[in-house]
Design an enzyme around this catalytic site. Structure first.
Site, PDB file in Angstrom:
ATOM      1  N   ASN A  34       9.285   8.802  -2.787  1.00  0.00           N
ATOM      2  CA  ASN A  34       8.250   8.467  -1.847  1.00  0.00           C
ATOM      3  C   ASN A  34       7.922   9.826  -1.145  1.00  0.00           C
ATOM      4  O   ASN A  34       8.574  10.956  -1.406  1.00  0.00           O
ATOM      5  CB  ASN A  34       8.319   7.510  -0.817  1.00  0.00           C
ATOM      6  CG  ASN A  34       9.570   7.653   0.130  1.00  0.00           C
ATOM      7  OD1 ASN A  34      10.197   8.705   0.111  1.00  0.00           O
ATOM      8  ND2 ASN A  34      10.176   6.407   0.517  1.00  0.00           N
ATOM      9  N   ASP A 235       3.135  -1.283  -1.347  1.00  0.00           N
ATOM     10  CA  ASP A 235       4.182  -0.482  -0.364  1.00  0.00           C
ATOM     11  C   ASP A 235       3.767   1.251  -0.306  1.00  0.00           C
ATOM     12  O   ASP A 235       3.974   1.719   0.689  1.00  0.00           O
ATOM     13  CB  ASP A 235       5.411  -0.602  -1.100  1.00  0.00           C
ATOM     14  CG  ASP A 235       6.600   0.035  -0.651  1.00  0.00           C
ATOM     15  OD1 ASP A 235       7.118  -0.516   0.519  1.00  0.00           O
ATOM     16  OD2 ASP A 235       6.996   1.329  -0.884  1.00  0.00           O
TER      17      ASP A 235
END
Length: 356
Positions: A34, A235
């Protein structure tokens, strides 16, 4: 505790039960990271859902009965609340174990256990435990666009306790899924909204993305988009909101139950929007909504919505750090903040009781 009970019962599983067991492993690469450098929470969710789909579909087709003579596929209907117990790091191996633990007349409960393996140090740690619900559909019927649930074979040799627990979980999720999605989920998350927003306000960090559903997002050309694909997009957006607000490394801490109200198909466009609704000292709750659009007819539908909890981490120590408090500007924002605070306190109290 309940998951340990499920694992301890594997020794007495019949062949038919063993058929639903799935073990998926994958090395975490840099493109799985991420914005903060950890493994993307959405990547883990996608692996969980893939293993769950294989387990549920195997069960239906291995134990297919006279009521369902054609091959069966399954669709994700719900992900129960899931906690991210520990982060997974690039270079670790994700080990995902799934098996069907209960079946009602038309749905299946799949239990999933995720471990992170550090192969250099020969060490494993549990990162996630998840429970997913799937509904079965005859494969031939889905090709004709008829989404009528198919009968599901029962899980053999369940103990009375496992049967009771499964039934309780089934009734709880059924009641929750029958509650319509929130009406205030259709909100403006455009960049124009952020242009003149006050720092740390709701509008300051709103985020959205649009994604065209391609064949690679579906199990088959006739089937719907995989639930894991949508959860990864959710997400991603939630992480953008958290990152914009905190301006530091953030990780997914937990997700409230996600209900999938309607399927999304190849060729449709999903718009995923997120906004911050609550901050505690070190965590943020982000409301995420998914709208699907049929580009041919122009029709739109609410596909799913959920609440993601993120925590902010120090870039060097990787320990939780305080986050800027959310600036509330409207009565609706204060109402959502108060409701989220109540859920946050209730969840914190439950964790305290479990630890005791």
């Amino acid at each position: 505790m309940r998951f340990r009970n499920v694992l301890s019962s594997l020794r007495r599983l019949s062949f038919s039960q063993m058929a639903s067991r799935v073990e998926v492993s994958r090395l975490m690469h840099p493109d799985d990271a991420n914005l903060g450098g950890n493994v993307h929470g959405g990547t883990i969710l996608q692996l969980i859902e893939q293993a769950g789909w294989i387990s549920a579909t195997r069960h239906c087709n291995t134990l297919r009965n006279a009521q369902s003579t054609s091959p069966v596929t399954t669709g994700l209907a719900r992900l129960e609340h899931v906690d991210f117990l520990r982060p997974m790091h690039i270079g670790n191996v994700a080990l995902v174990h799934a098996s069907v633990s209960y079946a009602s007349a038309h749905s299946l409960m799949v239990s999933v256990h995720v471990e992170s393996e550090d192969v250099m140090r020969a060490r494993k740690e549990t990162t996630n435990r998840a429970t997913l619900w799937y509904v079965a559909f005859p494969l031939e019927a889905t090709r004709e666009g008829v989404w009528k649930a198919a009968p599901v074979p029962p899980v053999p040799e369940l103990s009375d306790e496992e049967e009771r627990h499964g039934r309780e979980m089934y009734l709880m999720q059924k009641q929750d899924r029958e509650t319509p999605p929130h009406r205030d989920m259709d909100f403006d998350a455009s960049e124009m909204t952020r242009m003149n927003a006050k720092q740390y306000s709701v509008s300051y960090s709103v985020s959205s993305l649009s994604h065209g559903v391609s064949p690679s997002d579906c199990v088959s050309s006739d089937g719907p988009a995989q639930g894991g694909v949508l959860m990864k997009l959710m997400d991603t957006v939630a992480g953008m909101v958290a990152f914009r607000h905190a301006r530091t490394s953030v990780v997914t801490a937990s997700i409230d139950a996600i209900n999938f109200y309607k399927p999304t198909f190849r060729g449709e466009v999903v718009t995923v929007s997120g906004r911050l609704i609550f901050t505690s000292e070190r965590s943020m709750i982000i409301q995420v909504a998914v709208i699907s659009e049929n580009l041919v007819t122009g029709g739109k539908k609410m596909t799913t919505n959920a609440y993601f909890t993120f925590v902010s981490l120090d870039r060097e120590t990787r320990r939780p750090v305080p986050v800027p408090q959310l600036v509330l500007e409207t009565e609706d924002e204060r109402r959502r903040h108060a409701a989220a605070e109540a859920r946050y306190k209730a969840a914190k109290a439950r964790r305290g009781k479990s630890a005791a």
